[in-house]
Structures are given as C-alpha cells and as structure tokens.
Enzyme design. Structure first.
Site, short mmCIF file in Angstrom:
data_model
loop_
_atom_site.label_atom_id
_atom_site.label_comp_id
_atom_site.label_asym_id
_atom_site.label_seq_id
_atom_site.Cartn_x
_atom_site.Cartn_y
_atom_site.Cartn_z
CE LYS B 104 -55.12 19.53 -24.26
NZ LYS B 104 -54.58 20.44 -23.25
N GLY B 165 -49.20 21.69 -16.10
CA GLY B 165 -49.18 22.63 -14.99
C GLY B 165 -47.91 22.59 -14.15
CB ALA B 196 -48.77 19.91 -20.96
N GLY B 197 -46.68 21.91 -19.71
CA GLY B 197 -45.41 21.99 -19.01
C GLY B 197 -44.71 23.33 -19.10
CG ASN B 218 -54.70 27.26 -18.84
OD1 ASN B 218 -55.79 26.78 -19.01
ND2 ASN B 218 -54.57 28.32 -18.08
CB THR B 219 -50.42 26.56 -15.49
OG1 THR B 219 -51.42 25.56 -15.63
CG2 THR B 219 -50.27 26.91 -14.02
#
Lengths: 70, 272
Positions: B104, B165, B196-197, B218-219
């Site tokens: 990635k 994040g 992301a986001g 992830n977050t």
C-alpha cells in the site's frame, strides 16, 4: 590483544561497537528473532544471508519490524 | 459477494482493515475477526531495541488467515517509500505470507493533512512496479491524479474519502464517482478502493454505493467506543453498499411519487 571500537549509526542513533561487530550481533541484541526483522545497511536492503558481514566504521544500519498501521 | 481481483491477488472480503491505534493487541484481534476482513494493513518501523514487553505485532496476527498489506505510511519522498516497501516485502517473505507481493503505497505531502503527494506517488509507483510489486496507491480524491497513478502502473488506486483518521467520511462523492468513472473507462474491473476518512458504518456504505470495489479503514474501528461492535457494523455496511450498488438505486426526484395508487381513493384531493 586490543579491540578497537568503531562508531556506527543504528536506527538513527550513533553507537560505539567493537570492531568486527556484525548485523547478526545487532539483531541478536534486539528483542525479535531474525525472521521478524528486516535490515538495511547504508540505505540498501540487506538479505538475511549477509547478516554475518562485519560492519565498518560509519555504517548506517536500520533494523525494522512491523507495527500496527492503517 | 464476488471475490475482488487485484492483479494476482483474489480477495474474498472487500473490507481492508488496519492494525493501528487499538488499545490492546487483544482488542485488535477481536475487531479484525469481527470485521470478517481477509486483508490487514501494517506499518514498517524501527525495532525498539529496548522494548519492555518485547511483544511483536506479528505474534498477534494469524498469518495463515490474513493477507498482510504492508504500507509505506510516514514516507514523504518516493525514495523513502521504495526503501520501506522493500523492507516490508523482506519481512513478509521471511514469514511466507502472500502479502510479500504487494504494497500500500503512501507518499505523503505534509504531516498535517497527510494528503498524498501526487508526483512522489507516481514516481514511486513506476519504480515499485519495476521491482515487481503489485502497487495499491493511496491518493487524494482528485480524478486526474488518480488516472496518472493508474497509468504509472498501479494495480489499484485508493482515493481518500477525507483526510486519514479524520472520520469525515466521503466528503466529495462527486470526485470519488469521477475517479471511478475515469479509472474504469474501458476497464470495468480495474480495482478502486476508498481509503481513509471513514468515521462510521454509513461512510462505508456510501463509498460502496458509489461503486467502489472495497474500503480500507483503521481509525473508524480502532477508536470507536466499542471497536468489536463497530467492526461488525462496518462488515454489514460494506455488504449493504455492495448489494445496493448492484441492485441499482432509483433516481432522485424533486417531488413525491405515491406508493399507493390514487385510483379508487374515496378522499378529497386538493386541487382536483
């Protein structure tokens, strides 16, 4: 017999190590087994079969592993 | 769900989940399990020579079950990203994990926004493809950058819904849909993953309803109050969006259209 020291950079920090120190010695001092680290010598990937090569004064070594990330 | 093909990788579950920022490795393990994911991302970092606990992430990931996707997070130049990609590959080759074949790619512009630097991303993509990598390239949601990254040889482009994040979800659905349209023009199976986001489950659904092939997050799970429950929600959200996109949504209309027929009503109708 006198063992002289040399200075290498390990993970960004200067270290005095005895002459003849190898990457394998440095890996052994880490908490991880050699199969859980990867190594760079002077910004180039160093394969496991080269870990026994003695380091030279001024060498820069990076020992890395995986951490959590996204 | 159909399997997702990214070059030589066949992925059963289209939710890619990160391993960062969990309170404990045990919670991470449970959340990954609950998410149903097959692909998990990891980062490459300096080994701390004095680590009190001496615990390695690798001890908490079932490498026979997960395909590890190493990232180049934290790299701001193509050169550094290539170094990190090579180190990640070396680690996964030692572990015998199929993830050794891919990366990635993140080449970031600055620490504050963590937005991708398109020029560095293109440079690194070309070089990593030469090195034999299957490159999944993180980028912003700019459609033209996305096309250039594909042309550079990326096996998948991963536009951000919003900054890493930030939990702001898909901020510009138009740009994501234009990315999808341009990247898939004459190449409908070209994989596009929104990366992301994501802040909550509906963000995943929205990305999938736009036609994305998968979502990487992830977050949104790791920092949820209950990461395991959120992981379940994300799994269902992905499936909902996947199915809804394929089912074909109705067009949006300005005025109402009655679901019950007006024919035969016994009531007074205003204006008639």
């Amino acid at each position: 017999m006198t063992t002289s020291n040399m200075t290498i950079k390990l993970n960004g920090t200067p270290h005095d190590v005895p002459e003849g120190t190898t990457v394998a010695d440095l890996v052994a001092q880490s908490n991880l087994s050699p199969d859980k680290v990867a190594v760079e010598l002077n910004r180039r990937l160093l394969k496991t079969d080269k870990y026994a090569t003695p380091l030279k004064d001024g060498d820069e070594v990076e020992i890395v592993t995986f951490v959590g990330g996204g | 769900m159909n399997a997702l093909r990214i070059k030589n990788f066949e992925i059963r579950n289209r939710l890619f989940v990160g391993t960062g920022k969990y309170e404990t490795y045990e919670i991470m393990q449970k959340a990954l399990e609950a998410s149903g994911c097959q692909v998990v991302t990891v980062a490459v970092r300096r080994e701390r020579l004095i680590d009190q606990q001496g615990r390695s992430l690798l001890d908490y990931l079932d490498l026979s079950k997960y395909v590890i996707l190493p990232n180049t997070a934290g790299c701001f130049t193509a050169e550094d990203a290539i170094r990190v990609a090579l180190l990640g590959r070396e680690l996964l080759e030692k572990q015998g994990n199929p993830g050794a074949g891919w990366v990635k790619l993140e080449v970031l512009g600055d620490k504050k926004t963590l937005l991708a630097d398109p020029v560095g991303t293109i440079e690194a993509t070309k070089e990593l493809v030469k090195e034999g990598f299957t490159v999944l390239a993180y980028t912003s949601d700019d459609p033209r950058s996305a096309v250039r990254i594909k042309e550079a040889g990326a096996a998948a482009v991963m536009p951000a819904g919003s900054p890493i994040g930030s939990g702001q979800g898909v901020l510009n659905p138009l740009n994501i849909s234009l990315c999808l349209e341009l990247l898939k023009e004459g190449d409908p199976d070209y994989p596009v993953i929104v990366d992301a986001g994501v802040g909550t489950a509906s963000d995943v659904t929205i990305a999938m309803e736009l036609g994305a092939d998968g979502v990487l997050l992830n977050t949104g799970i790791a920092h949820a109050k209950d990461p395991v429950q959120m992981a379940v929600a994300m799994r269902h959200a992905l499936e909902a969006g996947y199915l809804a996109y394929r089912a074909g949504r109705i067009p949006k209309k300005r005025y109402a259209t009655a679901s019950s027929p007006f024919e035969g009503v016994i009531s007074y109708i205003p204006g008639e």
